[in-house]
Scaffold this motif. Sequence first.
Motif, short mmCIF file in Angstrom:
data_model
loop_
_atom_site.label_atom_id
_atom_site.label_comp_id
_atom_site.label_asym_id
_atom_site.label_seq_id
_atom_site.Cartn_x
_atom_site.Cartn_y
_atom_site.Cartn_z
N UNK A 1 12.46 -15.06 -21.34
CA UNK A 1 10.97 -15.27 -21.38
C UNK A 1 11.00 -14.21 -23.19
N UNK A 2 10.24 -13.86 -23.98
CA UNK A 2 9.92 -13.09 -25.02
C UNK A 2 9.69 -11.99 -24.43
N UNK A 3 9.36 -11.33 -22.62
CA UNK A 3 8.86 -9.92 -22.85
C UNK A 3 10.11 -9.79 -22.16
N UNK A 4 11.67 -10.20 -21.90
CA UNK A 4 12.79 -9.53 -21.51
C UNK A 4 13.18 -9.25 -22.84
N UNK A 5 13.25 -9.48 -23.86
CA UNK A 5 13.58 -8.65 -24.62
C UNK A 5 13.86 -7.10 -24.84
N UNK A 6 15.21 -6.73 -24.32
CA UNK A 6 15.78 -5.08 -24.57
C UNK A 6 16.74 -5.30 -24.54
N UNK A 7 17.68 -4.11 -24.52
CA UNK A 7 18.62 -3.11 -24.47
C UNK A 7 19.24 -3.42 -22.98
N UNK A 8 19.45 -3.84 -22.32
CA UNK A 8 20.38 -3.60 -20.95
C UNK A 8 21.38 -3.40 -20.21
N UNK A 9 21.31 -2.36 -19.45
CA UNK A 9 21.96 -1.23 -18.86
C UNK A 9 22.82 -1.48 -18.00
N UNK A 10 24.12 -1.41 -17.48
CA UNK A 10 24.97 -1.30 -16.60
C UNK A 10 24.54 -0.02 -15.34
N UNK B 1 18.31 -15.42 -28.30
CA UNK B 1 18.30 -17.28 -27.46
C UNK B 1 17.30 -17.54 -27.04
N UNK B 2 16.65 -18.68 -27.25
CA UNK B 2 15.15 -18.97 -27.51
C UNK B 2 14.83 -19.12 -25.63
N UNK B 3 13.43 -18.55 -26.08
CA UNK B 3 12.43 -18.74 -25.26
C UNK B 3 12.73 -19.75 -23.83
N UNK B 4 13.36 -19.83 -22.23
CA UNK B 4 13.45 -20.22 -21.85
C UNK B 4 15.07 -21.34 -21.38
N UNK B 5 15.89 -19.93 -22.44
CA UNK B 5 17.21 -20.34 -22.54
C UNK B 5 17.97 -19.23 -21.85
N UNK B 6 19.09 -18.89 -21.29
CA UNK B 6 19.70 -18.64 -20.10
C UNK B 6 20.98 -17.53 -21.29
N UNK C 1 19.92 -7.53 -25.51
CA UNK C 1 18.71 -8.83 -24.85
C UNK C 1 17.77 -9.73 -26.46
N UNK C 2 17.36 -10.72 -27.22
CA UNK C 2 16.88 -10.85 -27.88
C UNK C 2 15.89 -12.12 -27.47
N UNK C 3 15.02 -12.26 -26.92
CA UNK C 3 14.74 -13.72 -26.66
C UNK C 3 13.69 -14.18 -28.08
N UNK C 4 13.59 -15.27 -28.24
CA UNK C 4 12.91 -15.27 -29.74
C UNK C 4 11.91 -16.61 -28.92
N UNK C 5 10.03 -16.69 -28.88
CA UNK C 5 9.11 -17.36 -29.04
C UNK C 5 8.91 -19.02 -29.94
#
Length: 128
Positions: A90-99, A12-17, A124-128
């Motif tokens: 944000x781009x810094x939210x880029x990570x593997x998310x675990x439950x 997703x692009x930065x600012x997205x959901x 989750x990958x957030x592009x700038x």
Amino acid sequence: QVQLVESGGGLVQAGGSLRLSCAASGRTFSTFSTYTMGWFRQAQGKEREFVAYITWSGDRTDYADSVKGRFTISRDNGKNMVSLQMNSLKPEDTAVYYCAKAKWPRSWANGRGAYDSWGQGTQVTVSS
């Protein structure tokens, strides 16, 4: 044995959901509604970190400072599911998310050691 399966990750692009979901199942896991559930994330080269948790009844939540006001955790005990709504990414939210499931019923904490079952993760990958 508890199985946790995450879904909803993507690019997703930065600012997205994005909205992540986690489905819990297992022959012995009939008491989903008595366990706090959490979300953690791990960026490449970094340690796994706490993102959010929600207590068994949903009446208490907590968030990492970095996501407060942008992420919302929720759960549906009837469906054994927990979700993470992520806005203003944000781009810094880029990570593997675990439950993750808390180790003890009716307990809550934001430390990794308080959780004993983990999903396989969703990227989750957030592009700038």
